[in-house]
Design a protein around this motif. Structure first.
Motif, short mmCIF file in Angstrom:
data_model
loop_
_atom_site.label_atom_id
_atom_site.label_comp_id
_atom_site.label_asym_id
_atom_site.label_seq_id
_atom_site.Cartn_x
_atom_site.Cartn_y
_atom_site.Cartn_z
N GLN A 174 0.12 22.77 13.18
CA GLN A 174 -1.24 22.50 12.71
C GLN A 174 -1.26 21.29 11.77
OE1 GLN A 174 -2.27 26.27 10.93
NE2 GLN A 174 -1.98 27.36 12.87
N ALA A 175 -0.28 21.21 10.88
CA ALA A 175 -0.23 20.09 9.94
C ALA A 175 0.00 18.77 10.67
CB ALA A 175 0.87 20.33 8.91
N HIS A 176 0.84 18.81 11.68
CA HIS A 176 1.11 17.58 12.42
C HIS A 176 -0.13 17.13 13.20
CE1 HIS A 176 3.34 14.41 14.26
NE2 HIS A 176 3.25 14.91 15.48
N ALA A 177 -0.89 18.06 13.73
CA ALA A 177 -2.14 17.70 14.42
C ALA A 177 -3.08 16.99 13.45
CB ALA A 177 -2.79 18.95 15.01
N LEU A 178 -3.14 17.46 12.21
CA LEU A 178 -3.97 16.80 11.20
C LEU A 178 -3.40 15.43 10.84
CD1 LEU A 178 -4.73 19.86 8.87
CD2 LEU A 178 -6.31 18.72 10.45
#
Length: 932
Positions: free
Chosen positions: A912-916
């Motif tokens: 999720q953090a990488h998508a952001l």
């Protein structure tokens, strides 16, 4: 700090603390504040996603405002009036024809991987750019996700863009014809307007690609033919539904569409290929290979028609003359090494001939004098294994069976010796297409630019080449700003290319080629770092083809055919809707008219004692960076993990995917290299070196730049790049790898829950070199920037275009917003690192350990890391109750942590953090106006 406004206020407070200590880093401190809230639970990833969405919205609004600044006004009526105003009443018919009967620009829509925005975002930005206040426009409700970027997707996008460009050109043509009709009623139909010509290489560029087969190029050309014929038929039907050529065009469209379908299917089986080839090559009354007779008929009909009908027919005929049987012209592209391999197979199978030698030139002269054209068919194309030979065979079949009129460009990448051009000419003659193919060497490597003048002199001295140039009516070259800007810096690249263009004018004059045109294809990107000057269309056009270079051709009496690129999705944005397309072409027409009227001498070319030293010194600094292990390690510290996928072409050249620590800059293509510089906060290849180069003669250089047209253009580029640059941000990325930071973070007892993870991170990073690498790079950049700061202040006093401060007006808000994005990203990266280092130990699998996975995350090879962690902790695993066995068991007597819980605590947050992180990458690029 759950709102952007709160972040903005906090960053402003932190900036004030830099007055207390110059080493204080507001960007990193804000990221640390955010990280503490995220790790304590005071803020969730959903809260961070809300911040990203708001910042994303502001970035899209800024992109729309930037686009509007470049193309406004966008009202169609006003732009057509402006086109009319470019033809003064005092102009005679001859002057009018001379102005508008040759293209102001050949515009090439390339396949570069710059599809930064998804289609919905592109539409929203384009619509907002039409508004008087783009910052108030609604661009914030569009999704950030988009369809996969495949070659087929790119081909549809480029056809849409060219179609809108052609429609805008047709409106300009109609305006010009109407003007001629009113001014010269007895002669206006003698006027053959051709203000713009369009081309593409999407689906035809083989350089560095193995995913484009010859059948792809054939099917795409047939699809383009069918689409363009449908447009012609629709236009003619609207003029005269009963016109005899409507049926001709419709039948030809149906035939082309059928053929496109045949060649878009798998053709691996000989029977399938034979069936498709025989159908295409067979005689058919619907098979249309030339528009010449149709154009003649339309023009004859116009002479007998009423004024309105005549004008419409003449407009349609002009479109046919410009585009032919396709959306536009096409460019094939191969690498010089591919061409050399094909030549060796043909004439030197034992590899005894040195292709760079004079004996090779002599052998090529003999071949060109003796060559006899060979007939080819699709079977010959199917069995050919050489990439370069397949290109020539495909071109021959297109000219024989799809469009016999439109010439084809053969671009040769990494071309550094005249023998390569002669080899291409040999193959063109071998297949009987030298009268329709323009062979064009690309100059963009440091070697090619340094020795390009001698290359051109040697090539133009060859009698066979001069005869070919006269046959084609032009000498064609291509200059590239991507790799040139990467290798020697963007400022030196522009000046080196300018010098090369001047040498071409000299060589053409010296070899008696003033009777042919010079077609110069300046292949620049859409960002500052790749040759797109951001200040307006006059600068965009004269940065790659300067006023000085244009004057050299004019002085030699050589007609100039300027060609420039609109690269990938970022370039197509100028043509995203009909109004933008018309506005873009109108701004180009206005800029070209302005440039043509500027003839004053420029001190930049008179004071070469200063300007040449300035150029050489910047180039030296840029080369030092490129050759520096420090710079290479910093740029590749995160691999390509800071970038989203923006095209169907791979961004990284073939290499060992495990070799991130020693990755060479040459393994990364020019676009992602430049994009990484944007993402880490400092466009090194634009800014670096200018301050150092001026330091010994600061006042004299500032005065020269301030009183020179070209010098002022350089300064405007420097100001634009400097306005978005932040050395503190570069330093902040280095702090992520600072072992001392992680060891000290829980020291005061404020984050005791993180103590184990932070100490593990600290211990892992004691052997990591990246913190030191970033510190050294920052030191070098800071020293150079301080000198640049002084230079820009002095040029402002000397009268150079720009404000009296070191920043351009309006950029402070942009820099602050970029700083917010960077702080949020850094907090997300900290979150990913902490999750990765806290993953429970797992058994080594396929030679991959938990430490290896941690290193993958630190290098942002997130997809690889997630795949390994999911393999170690599968959520679907057998339960003991799944087995209907009779024997009882007391084992297992307890259960460890459920793998699903491990995924929820560690793996999913990383994803999720990488998508952001990737959404932030898009937002940052939007402030720079383009990806890469």
């Amino acid at each position: 700090m759950k709102t952007v406004e709160a972040l903005r206020e906090r960053l402003q407070v932190l900036h004030q603390r830099t007055a207390e200590t110059p080493l204080f880093n507001p960007v990193f401190q804000l990221s640390h504040d955010l990280s503490r809230q995220l790790e304590s639970g005071a803020m969730s990833l959903a809260d961070v996603a809300g911040l990203v969405a708001e910042l994303e919205c502001e970035a899209l609004q800024n992109r729309a405002a930037r686009l509007r600044r470049l193309v406004a006004p966008t009202d169609a009526g006003e732009n057509l009036d402006r086109i009319g105003a470019l033809s003064p009443e005092e102009d005679g018919f001859s002057e009018f024809r001379a102005r508008w009967e040759k293209p102001l620009m050949h515009a090439v829509f390339t396949a570069h991987p710059t599809f930064l925005l998804n289609p919905v975002q592109s539409d929203a930005v384009a619509t907002a750019a039409m508004s008087d206040d783009p910052l108030a426009a609604t661009v914030c409700t569009v999704p950030s996700d988009g369809p996969p970027i495949t070659l087929d997707f790119e081909h549809v996008e480029v056809c849409d863009a060219i179609e809108r460009a052609a429609a805008a050109r047709d409106r300009i043509v109609a305006t010009l014809l109407s003007h001629a009709q009113r001014r010269w009623p007895a002669r206006w139909l003698d006027f053959k307007p051709l203000p713009f010509r369009f081309a593409t290489w999407v689906g035809y560029d083989m350089d560095g690609r193995t995913d484009i087969g010859w059948h792809t190029s054939i099917s795409y050309r047939l699809e383009e033919k069918a689409r363009r014929l449908a447009g012609y038929a629709t236009s003619l039907k609207a003029i005269d539904a009963g016109h005899a050529l409507v049926a001709t065009l419709q039948a030809a469209q149906g035939h082309a569409a059928e053929m496109a379908g045949l060649f878009s299917r798998p053709l691996d089986a000989p029977e399938a290929l034979a069936a498709a080839a025989n159908r295409l090559t067979a005689d058919d009354p619907a098979k249309l290979l030339s528009l010449a007779p149709l154009i003649a008929t339309l023009e004859a009909d116009a002479k007998a028609a009423d004024d309105d009908t005549a004008l419409a027919l003449a407009t349609l005929a002009a479109a046919m003359r410009a585009d032919g049987l396709g959306m536009g012209w096409i460019h094939f592209r191969v690498n010089a090494s591919q061409l050399h391999n094909a030549l060796r197979r043909r004439i030197d199978p034992e590899a005894t001939l040195d292709l760079s030698s004079k004996s090779a030139i002599s052998r090529l002269r003999e071949l060109l004098a003796e060559v006899k054209p060979l007939r080819v068919n699709f079977a010959a194309l199917a069995i050919e294994t050489s990439t370069a030979m397949r290109q020539f065979l495909a071109m021959a079949q297109i000219l024989h069976h799809i469009d016999a009129d439109a010439p084809i460009r053969m671009l040769i990448a990494e071309c550094e010796q005249p023998q390569t051009v002669l080899a291409a000419l040999y193959f063109a003659k071998l297949f009987g297409i030298d009268d329709k193919v323009d062979v064009s060497p690309l100059f963009e490597t440091e070697t090619a630019l340094e020795h390009g003048g001698r290359f051109l002199e040697a090539l133009l001295a060859e009698e066979s080449y001069r005869a070919y140039a006269r046959l084609r009516g032009r000498v064609s070259i291509q200059t590239g700003f991507s790799d040139a800007g990467r290798f020697i810096g963007q400022l030196p690249a522009a000046l080196a290319i300018e010098r090369l263009q001047g040498r071409l004018a000299e060589a053409m004059k010296a070899n008696g080629l003033t009777d042919v045109a010079a077609l110069i294809f300046d292949t620049h990107g859409e960002s500052m770092g790749r040759g797109a000057h951001p200040s307006g269309f006059a600068d965009r056009l004269t940065w790659p083809l300067s006023r000085w270079a244009r004057a050299r051709f004019a002085k030699a009496g050589i007609a100039l055919e300027p060609e420039a690129s609109f690269q990938g999705g970022d370039g197509y944005l100028f043509f995203r809707n009909d109004e933008l397309a018309l506005a873009t072409l109108t701004r180009i027409a206005e800029a070209e008219a302005q440039i043509a009227g500027e003839t004053a001498p420029d001190a930049f070319y008179d004071r070469t004692d200063l300007s040449l030293d300035f150029y050489r010194s910047i180039r030296r600094v840029q080369r030092e960076h490129l050759e520096s292990a420090t710079y290479a390690r910093a740029v590749t510290a995160f691999g390509l993990g800071l970038l989203k996928a923006t095209g169907s072409r791979v961004s990284r050249r073939q290499s060992d995917v495990g070799a991130d620590r020693t990755m060479s800059l040459r393994q990364i293509r020019a676009i992602p290299h430049n994009a990484i510089l944007q993402q880490i906060g400092y466009p090194v290849n634009v800014i670096a070196g200018a301050g150092t180069a001026a330091s010994d003669e600061m006042e004299a250089i500032a005065d020269l730049l301030g009183h020179s047209v070209r010098g002022s253009q350089l300064v405007r580029l420097l100001r634009s790049a400097n306005g978005l640059a932040s050395i503190k941000t570069v330093a902040a990325y280095g702090e992520l790898f600072n072992s001392a930071y992680w060891a000290s973070r829980p020291y005061r007892g404020t984050e005791t829950a993180l103590e184990t993870a932070c100490l593990a991170m600290a211990e892992h990073l004691t052997k990591d070199d990246r913190a030191g690498v970033f510190r050294r790079l920052v030191s070098r950049l800071r020293v150079d920037w301080m000198k640049l700061h002084r230079l820009l202040a002095l040029t402002a006093k000397s009268g150079s275009g720009g404000s009296s401060t070191e920043r351009e007006p309006g950029t402070d808000a942009e820099r602050r917003n970029i700083g917010l994005l960077q702080s949020v990203r850094l907090a997300l990266l900290m979150h990913m690192f902490l999750r990765a280092v806290s993953v429970p130990p797992f058994a080594r699998s396929n030679d991959v350990s938990r430490d290896d996975v941690l290193e993958m995350v630190l290098s942002l090879r997130v997809d690889d890391a997630l795949a390994q962690m999911r393999r170690a902790y599968p959520v679907v695993e057998p339960e003991i109750s799944d087995f209907a066995v009779d024997e009882p068991t007391q084992f297992p007597d307890h259960r460890g942590e459920d793998y699903g819980a491990i995924r929820a605590r560690f793996i999913d947050p990383i994803e999720q953090a990488h998508a952001l992180n990737l959404r932030i990458a898009v937002a940052i690029s939007n402030y720079f106006g383009a990806h890469g």
